[in-house]
Design an enzyme around this catalytic site. Structure first.
Site, PDB file in Angstrom:
ATOM      1  CG  LEU A 242      -2.159   1.110   1.187  1.00 17.47           C
ATOM      2  CD1 LEU A 242      -2.837   1.297   0.109  1.00 17.47           C
ATOM      3  CD2 LEU A 242      -2.688   1.323   2.470  1.00 17.47           C
ATOM      4  CE1 TYR A 243       6.084   5.220   1.663  1.00 16.61           C
ATOM      5  CE2 TYR A 243       7.579   3.620   0.559  1.00 16.61           C
ATOM      6  CZ  TYR A 243       7.174   4.826   1.338  1.00 16.61           C
ATOM      7  OH  TYR A 243       8.242   5.763   0.922  1.00 16.61           O
ATOM      8  CB  ALA A 244       4.542   0.399  -3.279  1.00 20.12           C
TER       9      ALA A 244
END
Length: 432
Positions: A242-244
């Site tokens: 999700l960070y990416a």
């Protein structure tokens, strides 16, 4: 504020009975009730007045702060402008978001030392120990960099900062970092990396003149891409975390604001930044901590039993890349929410272009710490981590003059020296 709904709307009101006849006992009783109701009414009125007075309620004027001392905007403008004032007329005036963070603090100090005006903004969240952020803040304060304590989602605060100072550049480094934490707190990534970024851009599009923007993307956008080394032209539509995904979304959002509003925007894809004053959630940092405590550390291996590798990039090299991007950024071409002509839009990799197996990282730490490492090799978990990262930095070298010079062993030597000094319990803390 307390709820007053249960208080009678007309306290003390008495409706006499039709057969009412005056008796002293009845009058005494009625008078007592009237006195009671009147007392209640006056008490409620007094409470209301106290709660409504400026001294008892939070002021509607926004407050800026540094550390734990809050200062009204009208009183802190002098401090803000002093911090943001460059040494010469040719210097830049830069707002650095995430200024108390790892990269943000190093960039802020480098800008200030070379003569640029720098104002920091940071919300000092608790993703990792804020004590480390406060220690960085003290270093910056000594250098003349003031950090406003606030959130990039606070549009009113941002507007006041741009009303107070004409910034030539914004170095946007504030973000919710970390790949694994996204599985525990997904909302924090949306709040900071997407909503916060959009909020900042919404303010910047209407500023006149608009500043140029340099912001931190991430090597994580390459996700499951198997082509190496990673080039800016490679696909980035397969995020592994999700960070990416939020960083990839940020790149698309940045392009949109560049296209519609004429904002000059440069995105920097950082590759595994490490060094003194780093983040405790990074492997090199918590490996060092656990090794010093005699704990066993987990070393990941890929599904094919190969070693997980990272393109570790020393903080000083990243700072040079950030300053190179800022110095080559062209002016925005809009103002007041209107675009006059096409504006500059760029994306660069900032890495070391020399991937190193994590097992090698552990061996170097073992040598530097002079401690036998207890380690356990475990499969790479499916938590968003990828097997390897490797940067193609040809474009950054050509356009920014970027040239990393610090290898992993030299960089870790500096980190370990800082770590042992900072966590030794000595009153004399390590500085830059």
């Amino acid at each position: 504020m307390s709820h007053l709904d249960n208080i009678p709307s007309t306290p003390g009101k008495h409706k006499p009975d039709k057969a009412f006849r005056f008796h002293s006992s009845a009058a005494s009783s009625s008078l007592s009730k009237l006195t009671l109701y009147s007392t209640v009414f006056l008490s409620v009125l007094l409470i209301f007045l106290l709660l409504s007075s400026p001294s008892s309620t939070p002021s509607t004027r926004r407050h800026l702060s540094t550390g734990t001392q809050h200062t009204p905007v009208s009183l802190s403008h002098k401090v803000i402008r002093k911090s943001a004032r460059p040494r010469s007329t040719t210097g830049h005036t830069v707002l650095v978001t995430g200024a108390a963070g790892f990269v943000g603090s190093h960039v802020s100090l480098a800008l200030k030392r070379r003569g640029d005006g720098v104002l920091g903004l940071d919300n000092f969240n608790h993703y990792y120990d804020p004590t480390l952020k406060r220690a960085r803040e003290k270093i910056l304060e000594k250098a003349g960099v003031f950090i406003v304590e606030g959130d990039i989602n606070d549009r009113g605060l941002l507007q006041q900062l741009f009303d107070a100072v004409v910034f030539t550049h914004v170095m946007h480094l504030a973000a919710q970092a970390g790949v694994r934490y996204a599985m525990q707190s997904p909302g924090s990534y949306i709040h900071s990396n997407i909503a916060g970024f959009v909020n900042l851009l919404e303010v910047l599009k209407s500023v006149n003149p608009q500043p140029a923007i340099i912001w931190a993307s991430s090597s994580s956008v390459y996700g499951l891409n198997s082509k190496v080394p990673f080039s800016e032209k490679d696909r980035t539509d397969q995020p592994a975390s999700l960070y990416a995904a939020t960083k990839k979304a940020g790149e698309e959002i940045a392009h949109t604001y560049n296209h519609i509003y004429g904002l000059s925007i440069t995105g920097l894809r950082f590759f595994t930044v490490y060094g003194p004053w780093g983040r405790p959630d990074m492997a090199y940092f918590f490996f060092t901590r656990d090794i010093m405590k005699g704990k066993t550390i987990d070393v990941y291996e890929s599904p094919d039993k190969g070693s997980v590798a990272r393109d570790f990039t020393y903080i000083d090299d990243i700072v040079k890349g950030c300053l190179g991007a800022l110095d080559t950024a062209k002016k925005s071409t809009g103002g007041g929410g209107k675009k006059r002509e096409p504006a500059q839009f760029r994306i660069f990799n900032l890495g070391n272009t020399s991937p190193v197996p994590v097992s090698r990282l552990v061996s170097i730490l073992e040598k530097l710490l002079k401690v036998k490492v207890k380690k356990k090799v475990v499969p790479l978990p499916r938590n968003g981590d990828v097997e390897f990262t490797h940067a193609n930095i040809t474009l950054a070298m050509k356009e920014l003059g970027y040239k990393p010079t610090t290898d992993l062993e030299a960089g870790l030597k500096k980190f370990v020296k800082w770590y042992l000094s900072f966590y030794s319990g000595s009153k004399k803390k390590s500085s830059w």
